[in-house]
Write an enzyme that holds these catalytic residues in place. Structure first.
Site, mmCIF file in Angstrom:
data_model
loop_
_atom_site.group_PDB
_atom_site.id
_atom_site.type_symbol
_atom_site.label_atom_id
_atom_site.label_comp_id
_atom_site.label_asym_id
_atom_site.label_seq_id
_atom_site.Cartn_x
_atom_site.Cartn_y
_atom_site.Cartn_z
ATOM 1 N N GLY A 43 0.842 -1.367 -0.036
ATOM 2 C CA GLY A 43 0.098 0.028 0.070
ATOM 3 C C GLY A 43 0.942 1.193 0.041
ATOM 4 N N CYS A 44 1.827 1.227 0.770
ATOM 5 C CA CYS A 44 2.644 2.624 1.072
ATOM 6 C C CYS A 44 3.570 2.666 -0.401
ATOM 7 C CB CYS A 44 3.724 2.137 1.941
ATOM 8 S SG CYS A 44 2.817 2.113 3.749
ATOM 9 N N THR A 45 3.999 1.729 -1.197
ATOM 10 C CA THR A 45 4.595 1.793 -2.192
ATOM 11 C C THR A 45 3.556 2.222 -3.430
ATOM 12 O OG1 THR A 45 5.976 0.049 -1.873
ATOM 13 C CG2 THR A 45 5.755 0.478 -4.312
ATOM 14 N N ALA A 48 3.188 6.108 -2.536
ATOM 15 C CA ALA A 48 4.268 6.653 -3.111
ATOM 16 C C ALA A 48 4.455 6.842 -4.418
ATOM 17 C CB ALA A 48 5.517 6.097 -2.522
#
Length: 153
Positions: A43-45, A48
């Site tokens: 999710g964070c990738t 970003a």
């Protein structure tokens, strides 16, 4: 979450290159300050990379994008290099800024309760005041929602 209209807490943290960065460095520009839990997680990738994909549009609005997590400077550097991220990532291993912005909260995953960063975004105006607080944002739509919120250029 901190409320719209309140003064954004100033801070100084190290970025992915080990340089010190303060919120006050960006006076005169709008800042998108987004908090995420961990470098190189799915999710964070995606979040970003969505910000990276929209980076030129943010620049056209005179908006600075800054991501914050508790990961180390070295972890951020690898994350930036791996995904060619054009914006600043700040390292907050002591949770000073994460707690000041009230995004360190109780989370539940598969019935297990733990403390962690709740994916949240703040839009901070040119004078350092919180213009919009966005709690529990979705990684795939966060950047687009902010661009839709910004005045048309």
């Amino acid at each position: 979450m901190l409320q719209s209209g309140s003064k954004a807490p100033d801070f100084t943290l190290s970025d992915q290159n080990g340089n010190t960065v303060s919120l006050s460095d960006f006076r005169g520009k709008k800042v998108v300050l987004y908090f995420y839990s961990k470098d190189n997680t799915p999710g964070c990738t995606r979040q970003a990379c969505a910000f990276a994909g929209a980076y030129e549009a943010f620049k056209n609005h005179n908006v600075v994008v800054v991501g914050v997590s508790k990961d180390s400077v070295a972890s951020h550097r690898k994350f930036v290099e791996k995904h060619n991220l054009p914006f600043i990532l700040l390292s907050d291993p002591e949770l000073v800024v994460i707690q000041a912005y009230d995004v360190w909260q109780e989370k539940k995953l598969y019935g297990k309760v733990s403390m962690g960063v709740v994916r949240s975004t703040y839009i901070i105006d040119e004078d350092g005041v919180i213009e919009k607080a966005m709690p529990k944002v979705k990684p795939d739509t966060n950047a687009a929602e902010i661009l839709a919120y910004l005045p048309a250029k």
